[in-house]
Every structure is written in structure tokens, then in C-alpha cells.
Design a protein around this motif. Structure first.
Motif, mmCIF file in Angstrom:
data_model
loop_
_atom_site.group_PDB
_atom_site.id
_atom_site.type_symbol
_atom_site.label_atom_id
_atom_site.label_comp_id
_atom_site.label_asym_id
_atom_site.label_seq_id
_atom_site.Cartn_x
_atom_site.Cartn_y
_atom_site.Cartn_z
ATOM 1 N N ILE A 151 0.827 -1.197 0.000
ATOM 2 C CA ILE A 151 0.000 0.000 0.000
ATOM 3 C C ILE A 151 0.867 1.254 0.000
ATOM 4 O O ILE A 151 0.625 2.171 -0.764
ATOM 5 C CB ILE A 151 -0.930 0.004 1.225
ATOM 6 C CG1 ILE A 151 -1.985 -1.104 1.106
ATOM 7 C CG2 ILE A 151 -1.585 1.360 1.407
ATOM 8 C CD1 ILE A 151 -2.937 -0.923 -0.043
ATOM 9 N N PHE A 152 1.868 1.293 0.829
ATOM 10 C CA PHE A 152 2.607 2.536 0.988
ATOM 11 C C PHE A 152 3.653 2.789 -0.086
ATOM 12 O O PHE A 152 3.834 3.921 -0.500
ATOM 13 C CB PHE A 152 3.216 2.623 2.394
ATOM 14 C CG PHE A 152 2.218 3.151 3.367
ATOM 15 C CD1 PHE A 152 2.075 4.508 3.572
ATOM 16 C CD2 PHE A 152 1.351 2.292 4.018
ATOM 17 C CE1 PHE A 152 1.115 5.002 4.434
ATOM 18 C CE2 PHE A 152 0.394 2.776 4.882
ATOM 19 C CZ PHE A 152 0.273 4.136 5.096
ATOM 20 N N GLU A 153 4.338 1.787 -0.562
ATOM 21 C CA GLU A 153 5.298 2.048 -1.633
ATOM 22 C C GLU A 153 4.607 2.530 -2.907
ATOM 23 O O GLU A 153 5.088 3.447 -3.577
ATOM 24 C CB GLU A 153 6.139 0.795 -1.924
ATOM 25 C CG GLU A 153 7.296 0.579 -0.965
ATOM 26 C CD GLU A 153 6.894 -0.136 0.310
ATOM 27 O OE1 GLU A 153 7.754 -0.276 1.200
ATOM 28 O OE2 GLU A 153 5.720 -0.556 0.425
ATOM 29 N N ILE A 154 3.480 1.902 -3.247
ATOM 30 C CA ILE A 154 2.742 2.325 -4.436
ATOM 31 C C ILE A 154 2.115 3.703 -4.212
ATOM 32 O O ILE A 154 2.098 4.557 -5.105
ATOM 33 C CB ILE A 154 1.668 1.277 -4.803
ATOM 34 C CG1 ILE A 154 2.338 -0.002 -5.297
ATOM 35 C CG2 ILE A 154 0.724 1.822 -5.876
ATOM 36 C CD1 ILE A 154 3.172 0.161 -6.553
ATOM 37 N N HIS A 155 1.624 3.922 -3.012
ATOM 38 C CA HIS A 155 1.074 5.227 -2.653
ATOM 39 C C HIS A 155 2.143 6.309 -2.794
ATOM 40 O O HIS A 155 1.901 7.402 -3.313
ATOM 41 C CB HIS A 155 0.597 5.156 -1.197
ATOM 42 C CG HIS A 155 -0.412 6.186 -0.827
ATOM 43 N ND1 HIS A 155 -1.580 6.399 -1.514
ATOM 44 C CD2 HIS A 155 -0.423 7.087 0.187
ATOM 45 C CE1 HIS A 155 -2.265 7.352 -0.946
ATOM 46 N NE2 HIS A 155 -1.583 7.807 0.092
ATOM 47 N N PHE A 156 3.331 5.991 -2.356
ATOM 48 C CA PHE A 156 4.492 6.874 -2.450
ATOM 49 C C PHE A 156 4.823 7.177 -3.912
ATOM 50 O O PHE A 156 5.069 8.329 -4.294
ATOM 51 C CB PHE A 156 5.650 6.142 -1.787
ATOM 52 C CG PHE A 156 6.690 7.029 -1.183
ATOM 53 C CD1 PHE A 156 6.367 7.966 -0.219
ATOM 54 C CD2 PHE A 156 8.027 6.897 -1.544
ATOM 55 C CE1 PHE A 156 7.335 8.757 0.357
ATOM 56 C CE2 PHE A 156 8.995 7.686 -0.967
ATOM 57 C CZ PHE A 156 8.650 8.615 -0.022
ATOM 58 N N LEU A 157 4.812 6.128 -4.737
ATOM 59 C CA LEU A 157 5.090 6.280 -6.165
ATOM 60 C C LEU A 157 4.058 7.200 -6.808
ATOM 61 O O LEU A 157 4.388 8.034 -7.656
ATOM 62 C CB LEU A 157 5.065 4.900 -6.828
ATOM 63 C CG LEU A 157 5.385 4.831 -8.319
ATOM 64 C CD1 LEU A 157 6.799 5.326 -8.609
ATOM 65 C CD2 LEU A 157 5.205 3.394 -8.819
ATOM 66 N N ARG A 158 2.811 7.082 -6.390
ATOM 67 C CA ARG A 158 1.756 7.933 -6.944
ATOM 68 C C ARG A 158 1.989 9.404 -6.586
ATOM 69 O O ARG A 158 1.716 10.297 -7.399
ATOM 70 C CB ARG A 158 0.392 7.468 -6.421
ATOM 71 C CG ARG A 158 -0.736 8.327 -6.915
ATOM 72 C CD ARG A 158 -2.088 7.683 -6.877
ATOM 73 N NE ARG A 158 -2.298 6.774 -5.783
ATOM 74 C CZ ARG A 158 -3.301 5.897 -5.759
ATOM 75 N NH1 ARG A 158 -4.130 5.821 -6.763
ATOM 76 N NH2 ARG A 158 -3.456 5.099 -4.724
ATOM 77 N N ALA A 159 2.490 9.658 -5.381
ATOM 78 C CA ALA A 159 2.772 11.034 -4.981
ATOM 79 C C ALA A 159 3.838 11.649 -5.878
ATOM 80 O O ALA A 159 3.710 12.793 -6.324
ATOM 81 C CB ALA A 159 3.217 11.074 -3.520
ATOM 82 N N PHE A 160 4.889 10.898 -6.175
ATOM 83 C CA PHE A 160 5.944 11.416 -7.046
ATOM 84 C C PHE A 160 5.429 11.638 -8.461
ATOM 85 O O PHE A 160 5.799 12.621 -9.117
ATOM 86 C CB PHE A 160 7.140 10.469 -7.046
ATOM 87 C CG PHE A 160 8.069 10.687 -5.883
ATOM 88 C CD1 PHE A 160 8.910 11.788 -5.853
ATOM 89 C CD2 PHE A 160 8.092 9.815 -4.811
ATOM 90 C CE1 PHE A 160 9.758 12.010 -4.786
ATOM 91 C CE2 PHE A 160 8.933 10.024 -3.740
ATOM 92 C CZ PHE A 160 9.774 11.126 -3.716
ATOM 93 N N ALA A 161 4.579 10.739 -8.959
ATOM 94 C CA ALA A 161 4.003 10.927 -10.290
ATOM 95 C C ALA A 161 3.162 12.195 -10.340
ATOM 96 O O ALA A 161 3.210 12.957 -11.314
ATOM 97 C CB ALA A 161 3.156 9.708 -10.667
ATOM 98 N N CYS A 162 2.399 12.429 -9.277
ATOM 99 C CA CYS A 162 1.554 13.630 -9.196
ATOM 100 C C CYS A 162 2.407 14.889 -9.205
ATOM 101 O O CYS A 162 2.123 15.846 -9.944
ATOM 102 C CB CYS A 162 0.706 13.557 -7.933
ATOM 103 S SG CYS A 162 -0.376 14.973 -7.677
ATOM 104 N N LEU A 163 3.464 14.917 -8.398
ATOM 105 C CA LEU A 163 4.362 16.078 -8.359
ATOM 106 C C LEU A 163 4.995 16.328 -9.722
ATOM 107 O O LEU A 163 5.152 17.486 -10.144
ATOM 108 C CB LEU A 163 5.445 15.855 -7.300
ATOM 109 C CG LEU A 163 4.965 15.864 -5.841
ATOM 110 C CD1 LEU A 163 6.090 15.387 -4.917
ATOM 111 C CD2 LEU A 163 4.497 17.248 -5.419
ATOM 112 N N ALA A 164 5.347 15.252 -10.420
ATOM 113 C CA ALA A 164 5.976 15.391 -11.732
ATOM 114 C C ALA A 164 5.012 16.006 -12.744
ATOM 115 O O ALA A 164 5.387 16.897 -13.520
ATOM 116 C CB ALA A 164 6.465 14.023 -12.220
ATOM 117 N N VAL A 165 3.768 15.544 -12.743
ATOM 118 C CA VAL A 165 2.778 16.076 -13.687
ATOM 119 C C VAL A 165 2.509 17.560 -13.421
ATOM 120 O O VAL A 165 2.450 18.374 -14.358
ATOM 121 C CB VAL A 165 1.471 15.260 -13.607
ATOM 122 C CG1 VAL A 165 0.351 15.959 -14.382
ATOM 123 C CG2 VAL A 165 1.691 13.863 -14.156
ATOM 124 N N VAL A 166 2.368 17.919 -12.144
ATOM 125 C CA VAL A 166 2.142 19.331 -11.805
ATOM 126 C C VAL A 166 3.347 20.173 -12.229
ATOM 127 O O VAL A 166 3.194 21.301 -12.732
ATOM 128 C CB VAL A 166 1.855 19.494 -10.301
ATOM 129 C CG1 VAL A 166 1.764 20.973 -9.926
ATOM 130 C CG2 VAL A 166 0.559 18.786 -9.923
#
Length: 374
Positions: free
Chosen positions: A17-32
């Protein structure tokens, strides 16, 4: 199952749950980062600074990573709980399709109100929505919806590690051969097949997410035991992207090098998690961003659009890009947090639930567990 095996399975679930959740946060920051830098570029007579160009190009890792995460969550759910067609479509309808349609209409009205874009013929407007052309970022949601259409067939065909390897290899060939694809057709079909909204161009990233799901224990164990090496790998990939855009000029998120970069970067980011999770100063904001990532993705272009029309010129100084980035993120997070209190708000901005764990974990694991539907 023995008590020890059950305990290990529980730990793996929490860690997943947390590693994938973490990966999603970085993807979000990159898109923004891509869209903040691109807006600044447009507001400065189409001029880049070294920093804004760096953000724009390196940030293009974000969208393919979101595809990986989408594939992972779907295949992992099937692996863990099986597949029920009715539940799948009900979940996707409420959490993706309805918000996609809602935001397509919101952005269409925005362009009508500010840009005086007249409403066209019904079919032209419907086609615009279906292709994700209502605004520049919605094409990716249209891609995800296309993948949902074929997923019930894919999950039935590919349910073992060996078959998932086969699917990933086939998908790699498809995505590679569709690079720069020109169908040679006129009209609407030709336009769709040649567009960035054509899902098969992206299918490798969804398939790699499935591969990640079926080999999760092995990949997680390998990566998290080598956090510093994974950090070095991530920095090498970033440096390679800088070299690539310096030599080749601006590149898109569909560039061929991403077929190698994205799998390596996903594994590296997963491996870095134990390092960053030690600090609550880093962990808590990333957890929140990961939780709100879908909402941030949907709303941040609206914030930038309104900024571009209402902020005084001096705020578009290139030196203010970091502050602009922080401002967009803060406004998005605060708005989503407040909006989530409104009944039925999940049909506009879906926010997955996070619940506290009742048991202590290892240092590298989270203290919360996210309830993530397929």
C-alpha cells in the motif's frame, strides 16, 4: 496458512500500500511540475529558463508512471480477491468515469466563459469528451477508461507470473511499434488512431504495472534492501533524461526511452521509500499528496488557468516558479480537503480512504493502511 505466513502476508499488504502510494505522490508532483513550467513558459513569451525546462522535461515521467500504477492496482486486486465484473464496472463508473465526465464539462464551460469558445454540434462535443480533448490533461483519463474496457478480457487471459511476462513482452512490442504511428487514414478514425489518446501506445506501462503486481514480493524485497543503490539509479535516470533533452530537444512522455526509464524508475522509487519514510516531515506530505493525487490531477490545470488570467505580470517571473508550484499544490490540497466534506463529493473528486493501523510496524513500513479499490 500458518500464523507466520499470515503475519508476513499482512506486512506485505501494508508495505504494498505505501510504496505504491508513495510512487503515486511522485508521479503527481511530476505532472504538476510539467504544467506549472509550461504555463510559466507561455506567460513569458514562450521562453524557458534552465530550471523551468528541466522541470518540464523531467516531469514527463509522471504520466506513464500513473499508467503503471493503474495497471498495478487492477491486477493486484484480481490476484488478491479475484474479479467480479459488476463490482469492477460499478467501481470504475463512480470513481473514474463520472468524475471524468464532470471535469470535462467543467473545463468545457471554462473555455466557453473565458475564451468564448462556442458550443459546437452535439457529436463534436461528445467526441471531444471521449478523446479527452476538453482540456489538455484529460486525454490521460480517456486512455485509462479505454484500458478499463479491455481489462476484463486481459485479467482472464493473464493470471499467472508466466502469462504476465508474456503479456508484458507483447505489450512492449505494441508500444514500441506504435511510436510515431501514422495510420494513413483520413477522418475521425485516423485522427483518433494517430492521437496521444490512443491507448495501445501506452499499453506497456499498464502491463508493467500488472507485472509489478504479480512479482510484487520479489521486486519489493530486492528494491527495499538496496535503498541507496535505488536512489543512485533514480539519479542516473534523471541525468540521462537531461542528456536526452539537451541533445534531442524537447521530448514527450511517449518517447521510446521511457520504455526502459519508467520500469527502472518505478522500481527505484519503491526502493527509496524506506529512506524517505523515516522522516515524518517528508512522509506525511507525500502520503497526503498520494491520497489526493487523482483530485490534484483533475484540478491543478484549473488553478493554473485562473492564475494565468488574474495574477499580475510580476508573479510570472521565472524565479517564482518554485513558489508557483507550492501555491498550486497547496490550493489544490486545501480545496480537495474542504470539498471532501460535501455529500457525494467523491463523484467529482474521488479521494481514497486511509485508515490507521492497529499494529506497530517495522521502521520502513507505514503507520496507516490505505483502502484502495480496484
Amino acid at each position: 496458512m500458518s500464523a507466520e505466513s499470515a503475519n508476513q502476508s499482512s506486512k506485505n499488504s501494508k508495505k504494498y500500500i505505501f510504496e505504491i502510494h508513495f510512487l503515486r505522490a511522485f508521479a503527481c508532483l511530476a505532472v504538476v511540475a510539467v504544467h506549472v513550467s509550461a504555463t510559466n513558459y507561455g506567460m513569458n513569451d514562450e521562453t524557458w529558463s534552465d530550471f523551468s525546462y528541466f522541470l518540464n522535461q523531467v516531469g514527463r515521467f509522471g504520466t506513464p508512471i500513473f499508467a503503471v500504477i493503474s495497471g498495478f492496482l487492477l491486477f493486484y486486486q484480481v490476484k488478491r480477491k479475484g474479479f467480479k465484473l459488476g463490482r469492477f464496472f460499478t467501481s470504475r463508473l463512480s470513481k473514474i468515469l463520472i468524475p471524468f465526465l464532470a471535469w470535462s464539462l467543467i473545463y468545457r464551460y471554462l473555455l466557453y466563459y473565458y475564451n468564448n469558445q462556442a458550443i459546437g454540434e452535439p457529436w463534436a462535443e461528445i467526441k471531444k469528451i471521449l478523446m479527452g480533448d476538453s482540456f489538455y490533461h484529460l486525454y490521460f483519463v480517456a486512455i485509462v477508461v479505454q484500458f478499463y474496457v479491455i481489462f476484463p478480457f486481459l485479467q482472464k487471459l493473464f493470471r499467472t507470473q508466466t502469462l504476465m511476462l508474456v503479456f508484458t513482452f507483447i505489450s512492449l512490442l505494441i508500444s514500441y511499434n506504435l511510436y510515431g504511428f501514422n495510420p494513413g487514414l483520413e477522418g475521425e478514425w485516423g485522427e483518433f488512431l494517430a492521437s496521444k489518446s490512443f491507448m495501445p501506445i501506452w499499453i506497456f506501462y499498464f502491463a508493467f504495472g500488472g507485472l509489478l503486481a504479480y512479482f510484487w514480493d520479489e521486486i519489493l524485497s530486492f528494491a527495499t534492501k538496496r535503498p541507496w543503490k535505488m536512489l543512485i539509479l533514480a539519479l542516473i535516470i534523471t541525468a540521462g533524461a537531461v542528456v536526452e533533452y539537451t541533445l534531442e530537444g524537447a521530448v514527450s512522455n511517449r518517447r521510446l526511452s521511457n520504455l526502459v526509464n519508467i520500469p527502472l524508475l518505478c522500481i527505484a522509487t519503491i526502493g527509496i521509500y524506506p529512506l524517505l519514510a523515516k522522516s515524518n516531515f517528508i512522509k506525511k506530505p507525500l502520503t497526503l499528496i498520494g491520497q489526493y493525487s487523482m483530485g490534484i490531477y483533475l484540478i491543478h490545470p484549473l488553478i493554473l488557468y485562473l492564475f494565468a488570467r488574474h495574477l499580475p505580470e510580476q508573479y510570472w517571473n521565472m524565479n517564482y516558479i518554485p513558489l508557483m508550484f507550492v501555491a498550486v499544490m497547496l490550493i489544490a490540497v486545501i480545496f480537495i480537503g474542504l470539498f471532501s466534506f460535501i455529500p457525494l463529493s467523491g463523484f467529482v473528486i474521488p479521494v481514497p480512504k486511509i485508515k490507521k493501523s492497529t499494529k506497530p510496524h517495522e521502521a520502513g513500513e507505514g503507520v496507516q493502511q490505505k483502502k484502495q479499490p480496484a
